[in-house]
Design a protein around this motif. Structure first.
Motif: not given
Length: 328
Positions: A185-193, A298-300
């Protein structure tokens, strides 16, 4: 009087002899501490990547430099192990890599190929290196018990052997993070809806080797395995994504390809615009207008390494629903 004179002459001769012999005393020998030791004696490198063990020797009060040599390499059951003495082609840096290189040719010009044993000790520091050209077709690897080896440490002040140090390599993992069973999985996600439920989603990540060249591609797939256009990721700096060259988008904007040098990152101990903490760092971002006219970002982020040269593709697969890209 003659007796006194004879005694004086005898003492003079003795003193002269003592002074003359002093030249033969080993007063110029280097200090060779009895407190010297290796702080690590068991080593478990992963094959297929260069692994360095640094600052593992404590010289005590010894005069430096000392000389180090690996000796008596044998298998766990005491047989000879010529595979650890044989020379193999190894890539080294003849000029420092900085991360500021602007062409693949500039990187290649800083490297050279030399013949080295796979398991090598630095002659004056005691640092140990497993070179990245090694693989499990050449060396024994876990679950095999591995190898014993001794290290000879010497100077003109003395000589000492550190015996029965243990080398137990593990099989190759061509990339990292590596999960034998399960998902990456990604290291981190931001507002990924998600575009349907508007709940948080995250992709599974696949590494796929397509050929034996030297390139890296990125692609995104929705739940129907249909590609997601990269133009959706409108806040991604594609020129700064990886330390790669000749960036090429597919005609339908569903993948991007870079010419790269391997391994990725090229130097695991160096922080650059492209890498940190031994991993390449990538960020895929986009923005949209949410309710109330607020711009939402948003992003990853995905941090990774690839140790095996090839034409690699990293695929981000959203199994349930793809991200929400459209404005509200």
């Amino acid at each position: 009087m003659n007796k006194i004179y004879s005694q004086l002459m005898f003492l003079t001769v003795i003193i002269f002899l003592l002074l003359g012999c002093k030249k033969n005393f080993p007063s110029d020998l280097d200090a060779f501490s009895l407190e010297m030791n290796f702080t690590q004696t068991e080593f478990k490198p992963i094959l297929g990547r260069t692994t360095q063990y640094q600052d593992i020797f404590n010289a005590g009060e010894s005069t430096l430099p000392l000389s180090f040599r690996i000796s008596a390499i044998r298998t766990f059951d005491g047989k000879e192990a010529p595979e650890l003495l044989k020379l193999f082609p190894v890539s080294i840096w003849k000029q420092p890599y900085t991360g500021l290189e602007t062409t693949l040719a500039e990187i290649q010009a800083k490297r050279d190929t030399v013949m080295r044993p796979l398991w090598e000790i630095a002659s004056h520091s005691g640092n140990l290196t497993m070179h990245g050209t090694s693989n499990s077709t050449v060396l024994k690897s876990y679950p095999d018990s591995g190898y014993y080896f001794d290290v000879e440490v010497s100077s003109n002040g003395g000589r000492r052997f550190f015996k029965n140090m243990l080398l137990t390599p593990t099989k190759e993992q061509p990339y990292a993070p590596f999960v034998e069973r399960g998902n990456i999985y990604p290291t981190a996600t931001i507002n990924l809806l998600g575009d349907s439920t508007r709940t948080f989603v995250q992709p599974q990540i696949w590494f796929y080797k397509k050929g034996e060249g030297s390139s890296l591609s990125f692609k995104f797939l929705g739940p129907d395995l249909q590609p997601i256009k990269l133009s959706k990721f409108n806040n991604t700096n594609w020129d700064k994504l990886v330390h790669g060259f000749n960036k090429t988008f597919a005609k339908d904007s569903t993948s991007v390809r870079y010419d790269v040098a391997y391994p990725i990152p090229l130097v695991s101990t160096l922080k650059t615009d492209w890498a940190s903490a031994g991993r390449a760092t990538t960020f895929f971002g986009y923005s949209r207008i949410a309710f109330g006219g607020i711009r939402q970002f948003s992003g990853l982020e995905f941090d990774f390494s690839i140790y095996e040269k090839g034409d690699w593709e990293i695929i981000f697969f959203f199994p349930d629903e793809q991200p929400l890209f459209d404005n509200d």
